[in-house]
Design a protein around this motif. Structure first.
Motif, mmCIF file in Angstrom:
data_model
loop_
_atom_site.group_PDB
_atom_site.id
_atom_site.type_symbol
_atom_site.label_atom_id
_atom_site.label_comp_id
_atom_site.label_asym_id
_atom_site.label_seq_id
_atom_site.Cartn_x
_atom_site.Cartn_y
_atom_site.Cartn_z
ATOM 1 N N LEU A 177 6.183 -14.873 8.307
ATOM 2 C CA LEU A 177 4.761 -14.801 7.970
ATOM 3 C C LEU A 177 4.424 -15.443 6.640
ATOM 4 C CD1 LEU A 177 4.065 -11.170 9.174
ATOM 5 C CD2 LEU A 177 3.234 -13.274 10.215
ATOM 6 N N PHE A 209 -1.315 -7.960 3.107
ATOM 7 C CA PHE A 209 -2.114 -8.428 4.240
ATOM 8 C C PHE A 209 -1.772 -9.885 4.553
ATOM 9 C CE2 PHE A 209 -4.505 -5.087 2.181
ATOM 10 C CZ PHE A 209 -5.083 -4.375 3.212
ATOM 11 N N ASP A 214 -3.194 -13.342 6.958
ATOM 12 C CA ASP A 214 -4.392 -13.878 7.606
ATOM 13 C C ASP A 214 -4.398 -13.548 9.094
ATOM 14 O OD1 ASP A 214 -5.139 -14.937 5.185
ATOM 15 O OD2 ASP A 214 -4.246 -16.911 5.577
ATOM 16 N N GLY A 215 -5.548 -13.155 9.588
ATOM 17 C CA GLY A 215 -5.699 -12.855 11.006
ATOM 18 C C GLY A 215 -5.364 -11.436 11.393
ATOM 19 N N GLN A 216 -4.882 -10.616 10.442
ATOM 20 C CA GLN A 216 -4.522 -9.231 10.730
ATOM 21 C C GLN A 216 -5.406 -8.296 9.904
ATOM 22 O OE1 GLN A 216 -2.237 -8.323 13.082
ATOM 23 N NE2 GLN A 216 -2.094 -10.519 13.524
ATOM 24 N N GLN A 250 -5.284 -5.063 9.464
ATOM 25 C CA GLN A 250 -4.586 -3.960 8.809
ATOM 26 C C GLN A 250 -3.433 -4.484 7.962
ATOM 27 O OE1 GLN A 250 -5.791 -0.833 9.121
ATOM 28 N NE2 GLN A 250 -7.364 -1.617 10.495
ATOM 29 N N LEU A 303 0.221 -4.979 6.689
ATOM 30 C CA LEU A 303 1.495 -4.966 7.397
ATOM 31 C C LEU A 303 2.588 -4.260 6.613
ATOM 32 C CD1 LEU A 303 1.638 -8.477 9.088
ATOM 33 C CD2 LEU A 303 1.025 -6.282 10.082
ATOM 34 N N ALA A 319 4.061 -3.616 14.870
ATOM 35 C CA ALA A 319 2.896 -4.358 14.397
ATOM 36 C C ALA A 319 3.307 -5.682 13.778
ATOM 37 C CB ALA A 319 2.120 -3.515 13.385
ATOM 38 N N GLN A 341 4.005 -8.231 16.489
ATOM 39 C CA GLN A 341 2.771 -8.699 17.115
ATOM 40 C C GLN A 341 2.045 -9.729 16.260
ATOM 41 O OE1 GLN A 341 0.600 -5.091 17.922
ATOM 42 N NE2 GLN A 341 1.626 -4.754 19.880
ATOM 43 N N ALA A 342 2.249 -9.668 14.940
ATOM 44 C CA ALA A 342 1.587 -10.603 14.037
ATOM 45 C C ALA A 342 2.309 -11.940 13.945
ATOM 46 C CB ALA A 342 1.485 -9.991 12.636
#
Length: 385
Positions: free
Chosen positions: A154, A279, A281-283, A285, A287, A315, A318-319
């Motif tokens: 990420l 945090f 981008d695009g999530q 909540q 992480l 989670a 999924q990100a």
């Protein structure tokens, strides 16, 4: 009428592709934690309720499943957070004098989801550093959290820093019921609810709480807090610590985006100092969440400096964009000794070998078989497809 295959809300089976990704990432994160000197612990899923809720507030009580132990008659809880369990291990089972670094990974269960799309059974990975009160431990924990997100693919997140001490200073002497109402208003960032919750406080005190709620932005928030909030030792210490951490993080991660939110409590009320959320981008909540919680071991009779973080592996996966399927070798099924020995040798060498069972030669495969095992000149060999 219910169906036998239906699961409760916010609970789901983990299917093969995602399960493989979760397990591979779990191994990578445990190896990462080990590279920092962390030791793995595996607490039980169930504990006595008073132990699980030690040092926690009402929010933890509400999200903990409870049952009665048929052996002892005592109340048990299904863990909703592994931090108090690890604190118990540090305080009673290890009982070391110096620094102890512990990591863990296991399922926790919540009575209610933490967000509309969250699972009620997160797979919690976390790291705890005990025994060092200095900011060096806070920095190490934050850097490990950043490395964990980078390991997942990420990159660097937006790091949101906060501190529990400014609010603690402003709530000193406030009766417990009013404190709880103010904390709830702060958590949901509701100025109207905050005004109502602080109505009984002196006007300058209530004004300081509203100002604290607005201290959200870049590093310039530190200077603004010094000018607008009532001066206190706790406030000065918090702002100095945040300034030190920002300076060191920017040296090692020049492209890291850092924001400050002095009203953030990152979802738990046991934090005693610096706290943070990460945090991407695009999530919507965070992480990863963590911070300093020096009081967490006090309930077990041993108050130790402590800092740590945790994240939900489900989670996190999924990100992360799905990668390519793992390459594999397709092999025929047979009883020939040479074939079976070759398949065994390839597997021992780390290859994935999928044997096509009789009658299933035309079926699709879950692995990306880019090679096949064939018999050539009396020898079994691998060739590309």
């Amino acid at each position: 009428m219910s169906s036998a295959w239906l699961l409760p809300e916010h609970l789901a089976d983990v299917l093969p592709a995602q399960a493989r990704r979760i397990e591979e990432l779990r191994r990578q994160l445990l190896d990462l934690a080990r590279s920092y000197g962390c030791e793995l612990v595996v607490p039980p899923l169930l504990e006595h309720l008073d132990s699980l809720l030690s040092g926690h507030g009402q929010a933890q009580d509400l999200r903990t499943f409870k049952l009665v132990d048929q052996l002892s008659g005592r109340s048990l809880g299904v863990r909703a957070d592994m931090t108090p369990q690890v604190a118990r291990i540090d305080a009673h089972l290890l009982n070391r004098k110096g620094v102890t670094r512990l990591c863990y990974c296991g399922s926790v269960v919540h009575t209610r989801p933490s967000s509309p799309l969250a699972s009620r059974e997160p797979l919690q990975f976390g790291v705890e550093v005990y025994g060092h009160a200095g900011l060096e431990a806070d920095l190490e924990v934050i850097e490990l959290a950043l490395d964990a997100l980078e390991t997942a693919g990420l990159g660097l997140p937006l790091l949101d820093l906060g501190d529990a001490r400014p609010l603690q200073a402003l709530l000193a002497g406030v009766p417990r019921p009013e404190q709880e109402a103010i904390r709830v208003a702060m958590n949901v960032r509701d100025p109207v609810a905050l005004q109502a919750a602080s109505a009984a406080l002196p006007s300058e005190h209530a004004q300081a709480l509203r100002q604290l709620l607005e201290l959200d932005g870049g590093p310039e928030v530190l200077a603004l807090a010094r000018r607008t909030l009532p001066d206190s030792p706790q406030l000065r210490a918090a702002l100095a610590d945040l300034e030190w951490l920002i300076d060191h993080l920017q040296r090692t991660h020049p492209s890291l985006r850092i924001s400050l939110d002095l009203a953030a409590l990152v979802g738990n009320d046991y934090y005693t100092g610096v706290c943070f959320s990460a945090f991407v981008d695009g999530q919507p909540q965070a992480l990863a969440r963590g911070g300093r919680y020096d009081e967490v071991g006090a309930a077990f009779g041993r108050r130790r400096p402590a800092a740590g973080f945790s994240l939900d592996l489900k989670a996190l996966v999924q990100a992360v964009p799905a990668g390519e399927l793992r390459a594999a070798i397709r092999a025929p099924w047979g009883e020939e000794a040479a074939l079976r020995q070759t398949v065994r040798r390839l597997r021992q060498e780390g290859e994935t070998v999928v044997c096509v069972l009789p009658g299933h030669e035309d079926e699709g495969e879950e692995y990306a078989c880019d090679r096949e095992l064939v018999l050539q000149d009396g020898q079994w060999s691998v060739r590309s497809l």
